[in-house]
Design an enzyme around this catalytic site. Structure first.
Site, short mmCIF file in Angstrom:
data_model
loop_
_atom_site.label_atom_id
_atom_site.label_comp_id
_atom_site.label_asym_id
_atom_site.label_seq_id
_atom_site.Cartn_x
_atom_site.Cartn_y
_atom_site.Cartn_z
N LYS A 161 -0.57 8.37 -23.25
CA LYS A 161 -0.10 8.71 -24.60
C LYS A 161 1.37 8.27 -24.72
O LYS A 161 1.65 7.12 -24.99
CB LYS A 161 -0.26 10.21 -24.86
CG LYS A 161 -1.70 10.65 -25.11
CD LYS A 161 -2.45 10.94 -23.86
CE LYS A 161 -3.79 11.58 -24.13
NZ LYS A 161 -4.61 11.68 -22.93
N PHE A 213 -6.45 21.68 -23.64
CA PHE A 213 -7.28 20.62 -24.21
C PHE A 213 -8.57 20.47 -23.39
O PHE A 213 -8.73 21.07 -22.34
CB PHE A 213 -6.51 19.30 -24.34
CG PHE A 213 -7.20 18.36 -25.29
CD1 PHE A 213 -7.43 18.74 -26.61
CD2 PHE A 213 -7.66 17.12 -24.88
CE1 PHE A 213 -8.10 17.90 -27.48
CE2 PHE A 213 -8.33 16.28 -25.76
CZ PHE A 213 -8.55 16.66 -27.06
N ASP A 214 -9.48 19.63 -23.88
CA ASP A 214 -10.85 19.64 -23.35
C ASP A 214 -10.99 19.42 -21.85
O ASP A 214 -11.66 20.19 -21.16
CB ASP A 214 -11.77 18.68 -24.14
CG ASP A 214 -11.37 17.20 -24.04
OD1 ASP A 214 -10.26 16.92 -23.56
OD2 ASP A 214 -12.16 16.34 -24.46
N ALA A 267 1.56 15.49 -22.05
CA ALA A 267 0.97 14.23 -22.52
C ALA A 267 1.76 13.65 -23.71
O ALA A 267 1.95 12.44 -23.81
CB ALA A 267 -0.48 14.44 -22.90
N ASP A 285 1.71 20.77 -19.89
CA ASP A 285 0.93 19.55 -20.13
C ASP A 285 1.77 18.69 -21.07
O ASP A 285 1.86 18.95 -22.27
CB ASP A 285 -0.41 19.95 -20.78
CG ASP A 285 -1.28 18.75 -21.10
OD1 ASP A 285 -0.76 17.62 -21.14
OD2 ASP A 285 -2.49 18.95 -21.33
N TYR A 315 0.82 -1.21 0.00
CA TYR A 315 0.00 0.00 0.00
C TYR A 315 0.86 1.27 0.00
O TYR A 315 0.67 2.16 -0.82
CB TYR A 315 -0.95 0.00 1.21
CG TYR A 315 -1.94 1.14 1.18
CD1 TYR A 315 -3.21 0.95 0.64
CD2 TYR A 315 -1.62 2.40 1.67
CE1 TYR A 315 -4.13 1.99 0.58
CE2 TYR A 315 -2.52 3.45 1.62
CZ TYR A 315 -3.78 3.24 1.07
OH TYR A 315 -4.68 4.27 1.02
N HIS A 348 -19.34 17.24 -25.62
CA HIS A 348 -19.10 16.32 -26.75
C HIS A 348 -19.09 14.86 -26.34
O HIS A 348 -19.35 13.99 -27.15
CB HIS A 348 -17.78 16.68 -27.45
CG HIS A 348 -16.60 16.78 -26.52
ND1 HIS A 348 -16.45 17.84 -25.66
CD2 HIS A 348 -15.56 15.96 -26.30
CE1 HIS A 348 -15.34 17.65 -24.95
NE2 HIS A 348 -14.78 16.52 -25.32
#
Ligand code: F0G
Length: 458
Positions: A259, A126-127, A218, A216, A72, A449
């Site tokens: 990604k 981004f979204d 990604a 970001d 844990y 969306h």
């Protein structure tokens, strides 16, 4: 004609896919309320909805998962994860999260606390990032360079932020700016990269005005590959060195590992400031879990560590980017309007150019995406006014571009699949003027969306 690069891997395991008949596809699309997120896996032949969590892991990643330590607190797998991310980013504080938006929840939930009305200035958030900014009562301010909104303009770094605009925002409205970010590569703007020069300029401005600068990352390895290929002074630097140079220009980075880390689930935040890190860990425990697992199993931490190491070694990313480039160049050769030059993770079809008879408020890219499915069983995603358009004071504000994104899962499809996509797009181009616009019949408040219902306008 553009060449397909020979892959630096071979296939060890296969997963069957099947093209269901056209009538079944019509039924499925209707049942899905013309929202491709509602299609079932078995209704899809080629799935280009996203490159997120859909890649094929390497044999080394799979075997690393067997070494996952599920202790844990302070598992061996966390220590390996932490060390790998420290080396990958050059940043000392490492906070695991179960995916990118979970990292956004922890980071923005803290940075925007009690800052309702403040701004998060970015090249183009981004979204889910937009969702988190708005959920916290703040406002996304996107200032990608003007050329970044022109699908046809060929420039090496169309994901760059307009630094003159940033300077002017900081001169006039510094008090309003809560955080400055850059998205690498710019997903919403065609997967276009940001140059090292731009990253350094933004970093300098943020520092001068005492603002937190967060990246970001990604798709940072793909971005680093473009820097190596396109920016002077980086030809002889390794991807590893470039990634570190990028990350250490910022105060903090967050990554959806789904990604460029070649895993199905995972993410993290890495940063320099240990006090800020401790604050973030308080939120982490509340929303994700203990700071040494953050919503992930020990085996996931192992897969991410190996995936990140492999991503910056050998031909992995070079092949990936060239494979994406093949699809884009082939579409371009056939006269399908695509965002140029090729970006890192997806082909983006310019629906405004392909369907000029459909105005942005009738979602041309969503209409095209539906027809790609009907014609060939191909699932793509709209990145246009359905995702980013909004109403302000009763006025419709369209997205900068109306794009259909064919995001390429890593190491999943072969040349024949891409050639099939090109053939389907050619067929659709012949019938483009028969395609009708769409309207929304039901929508939620945020991130519409994903779940809204639509219908074609007859
Ligand atoms: N930032 C960028 C640039 C992204 O592309 C995504 C996800 C996220 C953050 C959120 O990460 O999905 O792990 O929570 N993009 C996916 C896509 C979903 O299809 O482009 P997540």
């Amino acid at each position: 004609m553009v060449n397909y690069p020979p892959p630096p891997y071979k296939i060890k395991m296969v997963e069957p896919i099947n093209l269901i008949p056209r009538e079944k596809r019509e039924e499925a699309l209707k049942r899905a309320n013309y929202n491709l997120f509602n299609l079932m896996a078995d209704e899809i032949y080629l799935d280009f909805l996203t490159d997120s969590g859909t890649g094929a892991m390497s044999q080394t990643q799979w075997s690393a998962m067997m070494l996952g330590d599920e202790t844990y607190a302070n598992a061996r797998s966390f220590l390996r994860f932490k060390k790998t991310i420290e080396e990958f980013t050059g940043l000392p504080e490492v906070i695991p999260a179960h995916q990118g938006r979970a990292a956004e929840n922890v980071l923005f939930g803290h940075l925007l606390k009690d800052k309702a009305g403040s701004w998060v200035v970015s090249n183009q958030s981004f979204d889910t990032t937009v969702g988190h900014i708005m959920y916290n009562g703040a406002k996304p301010v996107d200032i990608v360079i003007e050329e970044g909104k022109d699908p046809q303009k060929v420039l090496p770094f169309k994901g760059n932020m307009d630094t003159a605009k940033l300077q002017s925002i900081l001169e006039n409205d510094a008090d309003k700016v809560a955080v400055i970010t850059l998205v690498l590569t710019n997903n919403a703007g065609g997967g276009q990269p940001v140059s090292m020069e731009n990253i350094k300029q933004v970093s300098e401005l943020a520092k001068n005005y005492g603002k937190i600068f967060a990246l970001d990352i990604a798709r940072v390895v793909e971005n680093a590959y473009f820097i190596q290929q396109r920016e002077s002074g980086y030809k002889n630097k390794s991807l590893k060195e470039i990634v570190r140079e990028i990350c250490t220009s910022a105060d903090a980075v967050w990554m959806s590992a789904k990604k460029d880390a070649y895993v199905n689930i995972g993410g993290f935040i890495a940063l320099r400031d240990s006090q800020l890190a401790d604050k973030l860990r308080e939120r982490l425990i509340l929303f994700e879990g203990f700071p040494t697992y953050g919503g992930l199993a020990g085996r996931d931490l192992e897969a991410i560590a190996t995936g990140l190491q492999e991503a910056v070694e050998g031909e992995t990313v070079a092949h990936r980017v060239q494979q994406v480039g093949y699809l884009i160049e082939r579409l371009n050769e056939e006269g399908i309007p695509v965002v140029l030059p090729p970006g890192g993770h997806a082909a983006f079809i310019d629906a405004k150019a392909m369907l000029p008879h459909i105005p942005p408020e009738q979602f041309p890219a969503q209409a095209l995406a539906c027809h790609l499915y009907l014609e060939g069983g191909i699932r793509s995603v709209e990145i246009g006014s359905l995702m980013f358009g909004r109403h302000e004071e009763g006025k419709f504000i369209p997205a900068p571009m109306e794009l259909v994104r064919l995001a390429i899962p890593r190491r999943v499809y072969t040349k024949a699949h891409f050639d099939y996509v090109v053939d389907i797009c050619k067929q659709l181009k012949e019938k483009a003027d028969e395609i009708k616009g769409m309207k929304i019949t039901e929508e939620p408040e945020l991130l519409r969306h994903f779940t809204c219902k639509l219908t074609p306008i007859s």
